[in-house]
Write a protein that holds these residues in place. Structure first.
Motif, PDB file in Angstrom:
ATOM      1  N   PHE A  75       0.701  -1.224  -0.058  1.00 57.99           N
ATOM      2  CA  PHE A  75       0.145   0.015  -0.033  1.00 57.99           C
ATOM      3  C   PHE A  75       0.722   1.339   0.056  1.00 57.99           C
ATOM      4  N   ALA A  76       2.005   1.318   0.699  1.00 56.72           N
ATOM      5  CA  ALA A  76       2.715   2.586   0.831  1.00 56.72           C
ATOM      6  C   ALA A  76       3.920   2.995  -0.116  1.00 56.72           C
ATOM      7  N   ASN A  77       4.705   1.872  -0.246  1.00 58.22           N
ATOM      8  CA  ASN A  77       5.869   2.089  -1.122  1.00 58.22           C
ATOM      9  C   ASN A  77       6.226   0.701  -1.664  1.00 58.22           C
ATOM     10  N   ARG A  78       6.382   0.706  -2.993  1.00 63.39           N
ATOM     11  CA  ARG A  78       6.700  -0.501  -3.629  1.00 63.39           C
ATOM     12  C   ARG A  78       8.146  -0.720  -3.859  1.00 63.39           C
ATOM     13  N   ASP A  79       8.853   0.169  -3.137  1.00 66.03           N
ATOM     14  CA  ASP A  79      10.479   0.050  -3.569  1.00 66.03           C
ATOM     15  C   ASP A  79      10.909  -1.076  -2.691  1.00 66.03           C
ATOM     16  N   PRO A  80      11.278  -2.110  -3.284  1.00 68.23           N
ATOM     17  CA  PRO A  80      11.904  -3.387  -2.926  1.00 68.23           C
ATOM     18  C   PRO A  80      12.928  -3.201  -1.778  1.00 68.23           C
ATOM     19  N   GLU A  81      13.812  -2.312  -2.004  1.00 69.70           N
ATOM     20  CA  GLU A  81      15.020  -1.767  -0.889  1.00 69.70           C
ATOM     21  C   GLU A  81      14.410  -1.454   0.621  1.00 69.70           C
ATOM     22  N   ILE A  82      13.160  -0.736   0.340  1.00 68.52           N
ATOM     23  CA  ILE A  82      12.756  -0.332   1.564  1.00 68.52           C
ATOM     24  C   ILE A  82      12.123  -1.639   2.397  1.00 68.52           C
ATOM     25  N   VAL A  83      11.520  -2.321   1.559  1.00 69.14           N
ATOM     26  CA  VAL A  83      10.994  -3.592   2.344  1.00 69.14           C
ATOM     27  C   VAL A  83      11.993  -4.351   2.807  1.00 69.14           C
ATOM     28  N   ARG A  84      13.135  -4.581   2.111  1.00 68.90           N
ATOM     29  CA  ARG A  84      14.245  -5.442   2.454  1.00 68.90           C
ATOM     30  C   ARG A  84      14.910  -4.781   4.010  1.00 68.90           C
ATOM     31  N   LYS A  85      14.737  -3.465   3.813  1.00 69.28           N
ATOM     32  CA  LYS A  85      15.420  -3.079   5.093  1.00 69.28           C
ATOM     33  C   LYS A  85      14.607  -3.054   6.387  1.00 69.28           C
ATOM     34  N   ILE A  86      13.243  -3.053   5.995  1.00 65.73           N
ATOM     35  CA  ILE A  86      12.342  -3.076   7.038  1.00 65.73           C
ATOM     36  C   ILE A  86      12.659  -4.535   7.956  1.00 65.73           C
ATOM     37  N   VAL A  87      12.626  -5.386   7.100  1.00 67.21           N
ATOM     38  CA  VAL A  87      12.876  -6.795   7.418  1.00 67.21           C
ATOM     39  C   VAL A  87      14.281  -7.026   7.998  1.00 67.21           C
ATOM     40  N   HIS A  88      15.519  -6.471   7.480  1.00 73.95           N
ATOM     41  CA  HIS A  88      16.670  -6.338   7.640  1.00 73.95           C
ATOM     42  C   HIS A  88      16.681  -5.988   9.238  1.00 73.95           C
ATOM     43  N   ILE A  89      16.058  -4.827   9.472  1.00 74.73           N
ATOM     44  CA  ILE A  89      16.454  -4.255  10.470  1.00 74.73           C
ATOM     45  C   ILE A  89      15.605  -4.771  11.819  1.00 74.73           C
ATOM     46  N   GLY A  90      14.197  -4.961  11.311  1.00 73.98           N
ATOM     47  CA  GLY A  90      13.224  -5.633  12.341  1.00 73.98           C
ATOM     48  C   GLY A  90      13.671  -6.598  12.892  1.00 73.98           C
ATOM     49  N   THR A  91      14.056  -7.854  11.926  1.00 73.90           N
ATOM     50  CA  THR A  91      14.292  -9.078  12.429  1.00 73.90           C
ATOM     51  C   THR A  91      15.665  -9.117  13.306  1.00 73.90           C
ATOM     52  N   GLY A  92      16.774  -8.265  13.017  1.00 72.21           N
ATOM     53  CA  GLY A  92      17.665  -7.963  13.605  1.00 72.21           C
ATOM     54  C   GLY A  92      17.588  -7.904  15.168  1.00 72.21           C
ATOM     55  N   ASN A  93      16.513  -7.023  15.724  1.00 70.36           N
ATOM     56  CA  ASN A  93      16.205  -6.930  16.985  1.00 70.36           C
ATOM     57  C   ASN A  93      15.721  -8.074  17.790  1.00 70.36           C
ATOM     58  N   VAL A  94      15.412  -9.272  17.025  1.00 72.10           N
ATOM     59  CA  VAL A  94      15.143 -10.463  17.610  1.00 72.10           C
ATOM     60  C   VAL A  94      16.288 -11.073  18.702  1.00 72.10           C
ATOM     61  N   PRO A 109      26.235 -13.079  26.026  1.00 73.05           N
ATOM     62  CA  PRO A 109      25.071 -12.528  24.961  1.00 73.05           C
ATOM     63  C   PRO A 109      25.154 -11.283  24.397  1.00 73.05           C
ATOM     64  N   GLN A 110      25.605 -10.210  25.292  1.00 73.06           N
ATOM     65  CA  GLN A 110      25.787  -8.947  24.796  1.00 73.06           C
ATOM     66  C   GLN A 110      26.591  -8.761  23.341  1.00 73.06           C
ATOM     67  N   TYR A 111      27.332  -9.639  23.280  1.00 68.63           N
ATOM     68  CA  TYR A 111      28.317  -9.268  22.068  1.00 68.63           C
ATOM     69  C   TYR A 111      27.647  -9.943  20.862  1.00 68.63           C
ATOM     70  N   ALA A 112      26.885 -11.003  20.910  1.00 73.16           N
ATOM     71  CA  ALA A 112      26.178 -11.433  19.900  1.00 73.16           C
ATOM     72  C   ALA A 112      25.222 -10.327  19.655  1.00 73.16           C
ATOM     73  N   ALA A 113      24.422  -9.749  20.585  1.00 74.80           N
ATOM     74  CA  ALA A 113      23.571  -8.329  20.285  1.00 74.80           C
ATOM     75  C   ALA A 113      24.335  -7.478  19.577  1.00 74.80           C
ATOM     76  N   LEU A 114      25.478  -7.173  19.985  1.00 73.21           N
ATOM     77  CA  LEU A 114      26.132  -6.024  19.350  1.00 73.21           C
ATOM     78  C   LEU A 114      26.667  -6.203  17.899  1.00 73.21           C
ATOM     79  N   GLY A 115      26.851  -7.470  17.614  1.00 75.07           N
ATOM     80  CA  GLY A 115      27.457  -7.819  16.268  1.00 75.07           C
ATOM     81  C   GLY A 115      25.834  -7.937  15.374  1.00 75.07           C
ATOM     82  N   ILE A 116      24.958  -8.207  15.812  1.00 73.73           N
ATOM     83  CA  ILE A 116      23.732  -8.383  14.903  1.00 73.73           C
ATOM     84  C   ILE A 116      23.054  -7.090  14.616  1.00 73.73           C
ATOM     85  N   LEU A 117      23.066  -6.336  15.798  1.00 76.18           N
ATOM     86  CA  LEU A 117      22.511  -4.802  15.687  1.00 76.18           C
ATOM     87  C   LEU A 117      23.397  -3.931  15.050  1.00 76.18           C
TER      88      LEU A 117
END
Length: 234
Positions: free
Chosen positions: A38-57, A124-132
């Motif tokens: 609905f908002a933006n069909r730019d595939p790079e935007i979609v990729r980065k939403i998933v990229h950043i969002g899943t990193g917070n796992v 685990p903080q170092y794993a978090a640092l690397g992924i984030l």
């Protein structure tokens, strides 16, 4: 009797932890789907939403003290799915980057390696640092570089921008500082180590090909922070 009771009570807790992570991932995927639809069909935007969002796992895994086997298993499954998606249209929006890249696969692999490594060390903080550093640093660097990057340079034939690289450095520094302040305290070592990690992470992100920076940046950042802490603080 106590062992049996502990075993029984730990099972519902584990499933609750997994459910929280699953809900978060589903939430991120729904946001990506909505933006794409609905908002933006730019595939790079979609990729980065998933990229950043899943990193917070990784933060959820750290804060909820999720067992390492859960993270490793999830990493293996995600790696298999992403490999299959390069041949079949399973994740077309996520893997479409306009160039040959195995970034999504390397991203999944790095998650599993860092969880296996630093959960075993009870750090685990170092794993978090690397992924984030990878998810936020690289993710925002790509968006800023593509939208505002007017000063270009090339590394191994890949065009980068100084604006994107500066974003990578700043975001990596902030993330490293926040995590190390929370775990090591506010001291000069924290700021120096964060700066070194940020500079090295930016270099690893710039000198990459086929998406291998999704492996070298998180592993390199986490390993460097861990080693420097041992040398300068402990």
């Amino acid at each position: 009797m106590l062992i049996t009771f502990s075993a029984l009570t730990s099972i519902p807790l584990l499933w609750l932890q997994i459910a929280i992570v699953a809900v978060w991932v589903l939430f991120i995927l729904l946001i990506a789907w909505w933006v794409n639809r609905f908002a933006n069909r730019d595939p790079e935007i979609v990729r980065k939403i998933v990229h950043i969002g899943t990193g917070n796992v990784i933060l959820l895994a750290w804060w909820l003290d999720i067992p390492a086997i859960v993270g490793i298993t999830a990493s293996i499954l995600a790696s298999v799915i992403t490999l299959l998606s390069y041949r079949f249209p399973i994740l077309p929006g996520i893997n479409s980057v306009g160039r040959q890249s195995f970034g999504t696969f390397f991203y999944s692999v790095s998650f599993g390696i860092l969880v296996a490594w630093f959960w075993h060390l009870q750090q685990p903080q170092y794993a978090a640092l690397g992924i984030l550093v990878m998810s936020w640093g690289d993710g925002l660097a790509a968006l800023i570089g593509q939208r505002f990057g007017t000063h270009k340079y090339k590394v191994f034939g890949r065009e980068k921008s100084w604006e994107g690289s500066l974003t990578m450095t700043l975001v990596s520094f902030v993330i490293s500082s926040l995590i190390l302040i929370c775990t090591q305290g506010n001291n000069w070592q924290t700021w120096v180590i964060s700066l070194v990690v940020a500079i090295i992470a930016t270099g690893l992100e710039a000198f990459s090909f086929l998406g291998v920076d999704n492996l070298t940046v998180p592993l390199g950042s986490a390993a460097l922070a861990f080693v420097l802490i041992q040398q300068l603080v402990l």
